[in-house]
Design a protein around this motif. Structure first.
Motif, PDB file in Angstrom:
ATOM      1  N   ASN A  61       1.889  -4.818  -5.104  1.00 15.58           N
ATOM      2  CA  ASN A  61       2.323  -3.690  -4.270  1.00 15.58           C
ATOM      3  C   ASN A  61       1.799  -2.362  -4.816  1.00 15.58           C
ATOM      4  O   ASN A  61       1.371  -1.496  -4.050  1.00 15.58           O
ATOM      5  CB  ASN A  61       3.848  -3.667  -4.177  1.00 15.58           C
ATOM      6  CG  ASN A  61       4.404  -4.792  -3.325  1.00 15.58           C
ATOM      7  OD1 ASN A  61       3.706  -5.305  -2.444  1.00 15.58           O
ATOM      8  ND2 ASN A  61       5.631  -5.195  -3.575  1.00 15.58           N
ATOM      9  N   ALA A  62       1.817  -2.202  -6.142  1.00 13.44           N
ATOM     10  CA  ALA A  62       1.299  -0.971  -6.725  1.00 13.44           C
ATOM     11  C   ALA A  62      -0.205  -0.852  -6.519  1.00 13.44           C
ATOM     12  O   ALA A  62      -0.729   0.229  -6.231  1.00 13.44           O
ATOM     13  CB  ALA A  62       1.635  -0.919  -8.217  1.00 13.44           C
ATOM     14  N   TYR A  65      -0.858   0.144  -2.964  1.00  9.81           N
ATOM     15  CA  TYR A  65      -0.498   1.555  -2.768  1.00  9.81           C
ATOM     16  C   TYR A  65      -1.626   2.470  -3.241  1.00  9.81           C
ATOM     17  O   TYR A  65      -2.005   3.418  -2.545  1.00  9.81           O
ATOM     18  CB  TYR A  65       0.793   1.866  -3.532  1.00  9.81           C
ATOM     19  CG  TYR A  65       1.108   3.342  -3.593  1.00  9.81           C
ATOM     20  CD1 TYR A  65       1.562   4.042  -2.470  1.00  9.81           C
ATOM     21  CD2 TYR A  65       0.941   4.051  -4.779  1.00  9.81           C
ATOM     22  CE1 TYR A  65       1.836   5.401  -2.536  1.00  9.81           C
ATOM     23  CE2 TYR A  65       1.219   5.411  -4.853  1.00  9.81           C
ATOM     24  CZ  TYR A  65       1.668   6.078  -3.720  1.00  9.81           C
ATOM     25  OH  TYR A  65       1.936   7.427  -3.781  1.00  9.81           O
ATOM     26  N   GLN A  68      -4.877   2.212  -1.102  1.00 12.28           N
ATOM     27  CA  GLN A  68      -4.751   2.755   0.253  1.00 12.28           C
ATOM     28  C   GLN A  68      -4.294   4.215   0.275  1.00 12.28           C
ATOM     29  O   GLN A  68      -3.937   4.721   1.332  1.00 12.28           O
ATOM     30  CB  GLN A  68      -3.767   1.887   1.055  1.00 12.28           C
ATOM     31  CG  GLN A  68      -4.261   0.466   1.296  1.00 12.28           C
ATOM     32  CD  GLN A  68      -3.287  -0.379   2.095  1.00 12.28           C
ATOM     33  OE1 GLN A  68      -2.094  -0.118   2.114  1.00 12.28           O
ATOM     34  NE2 GLN A  68      -3.810  -1.395   2.779  1.00 12.28           N
ATOM     35  N   ASN A  69      -4.332   4.885  -0.872  1.00 13.97           N
ATOM     36  CA  ASN A  69      -3.852   6.255  -0.942  1.00 13.97           C
ATOM     37  C   ASN A  69      -4.916   7.181  -1.529  1.00 13.97           C
ATOM     38  O   ASN A  69      -4.759   7.725  -2.635  1.00 13.97           O
ATOM     39  CB  ASN A  69      -2.576   6.311  -1.787  1.00 13.97           C
ATOM     40  CG  ASN A  69      -1.874   7.657  -1.700  1.00 13.97           C
ATOM     41  OD1 ASN A  69      -2.342   8.575  -1.035  1.00 13.97           O
ATOM     42  ND2 ASN A  69      -0.763   7.774  -2.405  1.00 13.97           N
ATOM     43  N   LEU A 301       5.038   5.885 -11.947  1.00 13.69           N
ATOM     44  CA  LEU A 301       4.984   4.507 -11.478  1.00 13.69           C
ATOM     45  C   LEU A 301       5.836   3.665 -12.420  1.00 13.69           C
ATOM     46  O   LEU A 301       5.480   3.490 -13.592  1.00 13.69           O
ATOM     47  CB  LEU A 301       3.542   4.000 -11.463  1.00 13.69           C
ATOM     48  CG  LEU A 301       3.328   2.572 -10.959  1.00 13.69           C
ATOM     49  CD1 LEU A 301       3.716   2.453  -9.484  1.00 13.69           C
ATOM     50  CD2 LEU A 301       1.876   2.138 -11.150  1.00 13.69           C
TER      51      LEU A 301
END
Length: 452
Positions: A61-62, A65, A68-69, A301
């Motif tokens: 998931n990290a 993220y 896609q950022n 994070l």
């Protein structure tokens, strides 16, 4: 601060300092290292090379993220604080992999969009059926070189998985035979650490670009050159290097691992070859740790703060095998793995790459139906590289048989004579003319396709 039991933890793990993602210890058990790092949170500081610290993302998931950022995480490594301050060793093996190049991989915003569009538009002209035939023909040639070996044995990484993508890309780029030989020598040398290999590759690609300026062809180099982005020769060279390095070594790893899995495990389960290649991409991501990002501001994070302009590497291998993901993997698309990346910098050729890997395994089985691995999958050795997940060797056995160019009659028209430079030859081409060299792999392949 919580206490971690360090008993049994090998030197180099975080309990003794940063984990070391290089060397034989890491190469022998990367999954064990990833499991340990995951226990510390979604990211951990590691040494990717001696004296080079990065933050490694091990959470799916990290990773998604960050990938896609692009507003918060950019790819331009000129921001790298330690590099700007002279704290990265000049001879570090991390620099060729992480150092800035004027290509789409290390660009952001409008510059990235322009270069990326040139690459994706050019790749869109590649005919998939033609590419399958080119792959089959290249595979047949390589198999013909070892299939009649009296002992019925071969080492598939060196004889098949590694050279196959090099033949395909030399063809896609529209290389004349001698330039194709130099391109293969250069790119192979770079991954082998051969001194001067980058100069050989750069010189060959510069000569190819000059040739295509004079004699355009129906090839990927010409498509890039004629794109409305109007790439300069320097930009052309760096896009071609990116396509070569990003396309050949990972494909070799995927082909080798997929062959090994199918021959030792998946064929017994009756799985389609497509499923075997997908399993490779999920569990043995060919690009294991890469895609350096740089936060434009501090980011929290988990329990860590990712500092602005400090490099973050994505562990595609760890993210794909994240236990929090595997619990739900049955509900995910078979293409939800991160082996091809994600977001604006995702691999632009993931579908052709998948097709090449599947065709490579199919071709091997079609030409050598009884081919079998000589050792169990668990006994195979992996390269101790932090960047890739690739087998060192893949020993196989089979019934000896001849494979000739007649098996690829449908594919033969795909390798055509490319024009040689006629005006203002480079020093390299003059030197080759004055002192003829033995034919290299691509020259021999082209001659084979013509029945010579």
């Amino acid at each position: 601060m919580p206490h971690h039991n360090t008993q049994g933890i090998p030197p180099g793990c975080p309990a003794h300092g940063n984990a070391q993602l290089y060397g034989t210890q890491f190469g022998s058990d990367p999954e064990g290292m990833y499991a340990y790092l995951r226990s510390l949170g979604p990211s951990s500081p590691v040494d990717i090379a001696p004296g080079v610290q990065v933050e490694l993302i091990t959470s799916y998931n990290a990773a998604l993220y960050i990938l896609q950022n692009p507003a918060s995480f950019v790819r331009d490594s000129r921001r790298w604080t330690a590099l700007r301050e002279g704290l990265v060793p000049e001879d570090s093996p991390a620099l060729p992999m992480m150092g800035y190049r004027p290509n789409a991989l290390f660009s952001d915003g409008a510059a990235h969009a322009r270069l990326r569009q040139a690459v994706t538009d050019s790749l869109a002209f590649v005919d998939e059926r033609k590419l399958v035939r080119q792959t089959q023909q290249s595979a047949d040639y390589l198999i013909s070189r070892f299939s009649a070996e009296p002992r019925g044995q071969a080492e598939l990484m060196a004889a098949y998985a590694q050279p196959l993508p090099l033949l395909i890309f030399s063809n896609l780029f529209g290389c004349p035979p001698e330039l194709g030989d130099l391109v293969i020598t250069g790119i192979s040398g770079i991954f082998d650490g051969t001194p001067g290999a980058d100069q050989v590759l750069g010189g060959a690609l510069a000569e190819l670009i000059a040739l295509k300026r004079q004699h355009p062809g129906d090839d990927l180099t010409t498509r890039l050159m004629e794109h409305e982005a109007k790439l300069t020769d320097e930009e052309m060279l760096h896009q071609l290097v990116t396509l070569l390095s990003g396309g050949t070594a990972p494909l070799s790893a995927a082909i080798g691992t997929s062959c090994a899995l199918y021959l030792t495990e998946d064929s017994q389960a009756g799985l389609p070859i497509e499923d075997t290649v997908s399993r490779t991409l999920w569990n043995f991501a060919p690009i294991a740790n890469y895609a350096a990002h740089y936060p434009i501001h501090d980011v929290v994070l988990g329990d860590r703060t990712l500092r602005a302009d400090d490099p973050i590497l994505i562990s595609f291998a760890a993210a794909n095998t994240d236990p929090q993901l595997t619990e739900h993997r049955e509900r995910l698309s078979s293409k939800a793995h991160l082996a091809f990346g994600a977001g604006p910098h995702a691999c632009p050729a993931k579908d052709p790459a998948f097709m090449i890997a599947v065709t490579a395994v199919e071709s091997l089985l079609n030409r050598l139906p009884d081919v079998d691995c000589r050792v169990p999958f668990t006994a195979l050795t992996w390269a101790p590289s932090p960047w890739s997940r690739s087998l060192v060797t893949l020993p196989v056995q089979f019934t000896p048989r001849a494979v000739t160019q007649a098996t690829s009659e449908l594919a033969r028209p795909q390798v055509q004579q490319q024009p040689e430079p006629t005006a203002h030859p480079s020093n390299a081409s003059e030197s080759r003319s004055a002192s003829p060299q033995p034919k290299g792999l691509f020259s021999r392949f082209v001659a084979w396709t013509r029945g010579e």
